[in-house]
Design an enzyme around this catalytic site. Structure first.
Site, short mmCIF file in Angstrom:
data_model
loop_
_atom_site.label_atom_id
_atom_site.label_comp_id
_atom_site.label_asym_id
_atom_site.label_seq_id
_atom_site.Cartn_x
_atom_site.Cartn_y
_atom_site.Cartn_z
N HIS A 18 0.87 -1.19 0.00
CA HIS A 18 0.00 0.00 0.00
C HIS A 18 0.90 1.23 0.00
O HIS A 18 1.32 1.71 1.05
CB HIS A 18 -0.92 -0.03 1.24
CG HIS A 18 -1.96 1.05 1.23
ND1 HIS A 18 -3.21 0.89 1.79
CD2 HIS A 18 -1.94 2.33 0.76
CE1 HIS A 18 -3.91 2.00 1.65
NE2 HIS A 18 -3.15 2.90 1.04
N HIS A 20 1.43 4.86 -2.39
CA HIS A 20 1.10 5.75 -3.52
C HIS A 20 2.39 6.42 -3.95
O HIS A 20 2.99 7.17 -3.16
CB HIS A 20 0.09 6.81 -3.10
CG HIS A 20 -1.19 6.24 -2.57
ND1 HIS A 20 -2.32 6.10 -3.35
CD2 HIS A 20 -1.52 5.74 -1.35
CE1 HIS A 20 -3.28 5.56 -2.62
NE2 HIS A 20 -2.83 5.32 -1.40
N HIS A 198 -9.55 1.21 -1.58
CA HIS A 198 -9.44 1.85 -0.26
C HIS A 198 -10.85 1.91 0.33
O HIS A 198 -11.71 2.63 -0.21
CB HIS A 198 -8.95 3.29 -0.41
CG HIS A 198 -7.49 3.46 -0.64
ND1 HIS A 198 -6.82 2.88 -1.69
CD2 HIS A 198 -6.56 4.18 0.06
CE1 HIS A 198 -5.54 3.23 -1.63
NE2 HIS A 198 -5.36 4.02 -0.59
N GLU A 201 -11.38 3.27 5.67
CA GLU A 201 -10.34 4.15 6.21
C GLU A 201 -11.05 5.22 7.05
O GLU A 201 -10.87 5.29 8.26
CB GLU A 201 -9.53 4.78 5.07
CG GLU A 201 -8.42 5.72 5.55
CD GLU A 201 -7.70 6.43 4.39
OE1 GLU A 201 -8.19 6.43 3.24
OE2 GLU A 201 -6.63 7.01 4.66
N ASP A 279 1.69 3.97 2.92
CA ASP A 279 0.68 4.81 2.27
C ASP A 279 1.33 5.99 1.51
O ASP A 279 1.53 5.88 0.30
CB ASP A 279 -0.33 5.31 3.31
CG ASP A 279 -1.70 5.66 2.72
OD1 ASP A 279 -1.92 5.40 1.54
OD2 ASP A 279 -2.55 6.17 3.48
N ASP A 280 1.60 7.09 2.21
CA ASP A 280 2.20 8.29 1.57
C ASP A 280 3.34 8.77 2.47
O ASP A 280 3.19 9.76 3.20
CB ASP A 280 1.13 9.40 1.45
CG ASP A 280 -0.07 8.92 0.64
OD1 ASP A 280 0.02 8.90 -0.60
OD2 ASP A 280 -1.08 8.54 1.26
N1 ADE Z 1 -4.58 8.75 -1.90
C1 ADE Z 1 -3.36 8.74 -1.38
N2 ADE Z 1 -3.40 8.31 -0.12
C2 ADE Z 1 -4.68 8.02 0.17
C3 ADE Z 1 -5.36 7.52 1.30
N3 ADE Z 1 -4.74 7.23 2.44
N4 ADE Z 1 -6.70 7.37 1.23
C4 ADE Z 1 -7.36 7.67 0.12
N5 ADE Z 1 -6.77 8.13 -0.97
C5 ADE Z 1 -5.43 8.30 -0.96
ZN ZN Z 2 -3.67 4.76 0.35
#
Ligand code: ADE
Ligand code: ZN
Length: 342
Positions: A18, A20, A198, A201, A279-280
């Site tokens: 996971h 991006h 996703h 969340e 994630d990011d």
């Molecule tokens: N795009 C990038 N990170 C995300 C996340 N945690 N949830 C939804 N969209 C995303």
């Molecule tokens: Zn994500």
């Protein structure tokens, strides 16, 4: 943290499921690309960028995420971004990544789909040759945009099936239920793309159920709120549907008040095939191993469970069974050698 736990996290081979790629854009790289591409940003320096990264919810983050990626313009930009991530996580002993990208966020700005894909796939190919990192690419549809626009992205993806393994669904969850994308997911599945989404969340367990039943996803991204529903939790455990959880992301987006509230331990206890991911990482201040360390420090997990999480990262991947077994054997060998050196 006990020494063995630390060295397990540092040394075990791991997959990231996971991630991006646009969420790995570090402040300095963002500023350098803005300069070379003549893009105006509301930040004077890297400190100002980092200071802006205070989020109260997913949408706060998404606003800055889309702003930040406006600096990505050329194939080289996408290559540099992807390569920087791969080099960084090579040091974390990452050996396999299943990476998301958001083409609509670029094509909407006039950047060609092929520019985005070309840069990312060249870096992934170089990482395979030079770093021994294998990969799969998952194209996400942006959920706040209409399904017709997702169909346009799918049409582009169909021309590049050799490079795109799966389709995902991301961006704003509240107000955009997965069922809105039933038709494009059905078309994508028919074209042979593996579906993920996703859900759970910021949204409820109902979104997770809908993504499983309507989009027919093979893996749940996040899925935190699935655990609010006992029947759904049992279903995920029985079917061993993988969940890609992201503890630091959840904490930074205030989905959980503290890292100790991460549902990773609860998911392990419920017998779910849970994995740990970043994630990011640039926006949330933690790459893959930082997330494992957060789990080890803030949740009551044993060494055995840290090993389980590393093994789950391969078990929950879309590798072939033989590839998975190869990685699981590497983990066992690494554990043996760490125990001998203790
Ligand atoms: N795009 C990038 N990170 C995300 C996340 N945690 N949830 C939804 N969209 C995303
Ligand atoms: Zn994500």
């Amino acid at each position: 943290m006990p020494d063995l736990t630390q060295s397990l996290i540092d040394n075990l081979p791991k997959a990231e499921l996971h991630l991006h790629i646009e969420g790995t854009l570090e402040p300095q790289m963002m500023l350098d690309m803005a300069k070379r591409n003549g893009v105006e940003l509301p930040y004077a320096n890297a400190e100002e960028v980092a200071k802006a990264y205070e989020f109260d919810c997913l949408q706060d983050f998404l606003d800055l995420y889309f702003l930040g990626m406006s600096v990505l313009q050329t194939e080289k930009d996408f290559y540099d971004l992807t390569w920087a991530y791969l080099e960084r996580v090579h040091a974390d002993r990452l050996t396999h990544v299943e990476m998301f990208f958001d083409p609509q966020a670029h094509t909407d700005r006039g950047i060609a789909f092929e520019t985005v894909l070309g840069g990312i796939t060249s870096a992934l190919e170089d990482a395979r040759k030079e770093l021994g990192i294998t990969s799969k690419l998952i194209m996400c549809f942006l959920r706040h945009l209409p399904e017709e626009e997702a169909f346009e992205a799918l049409e582009c993806a169909c021309k590049h099936k050799e490079h795109i393994f799966g389709v995902g669904l991301d961006s704003t969850e509240k107000g955009f239920p997965p069922g809105n994308f039933a038709r494009v997911f059905e078309a994508a599945r028919k074209e042979g793309f593996t579906p993920v989404a996703h859900v759970g969340e910021e949204g409820t367990a109902e979104n997770v159920r809908e993504a499983l039943d309507v989009l027919k996803i093979d893996r749940v991204d996040h899925g935190n709120h699935a655990l609010d529903d006992a029947a759904l939790t049992r279903r995920l455990a029985d079917q061993q549907t993988p969940l890609t959880m992201c503890p630091i992301s959840n904490w930074r987006l205030k989905g959980i008040p503290t890292l100790s509230a991460s549902p990773v331990k609860k998911a392990l206890d419920a017998g779910l095939l849970v994995t740990v991911n970043s994630d990011d990482p640039s926006y949330f201040g933690g790459y893959l191993n930082d997330n494992y360390r957060a789990v080890a420090e803030h949740l009551d997990v044993s060494e055995k469970e840290i090993v389980q999480l590393a093994k789950n990262s391969f078990a929950g991947s879309f590798m072939t069974d033989a590839e998975k077994q190869g990685q699981l054997d590497r983990i066992d060998k690494q554990i043996d050698s760490l125990r001998k050196s203790q």
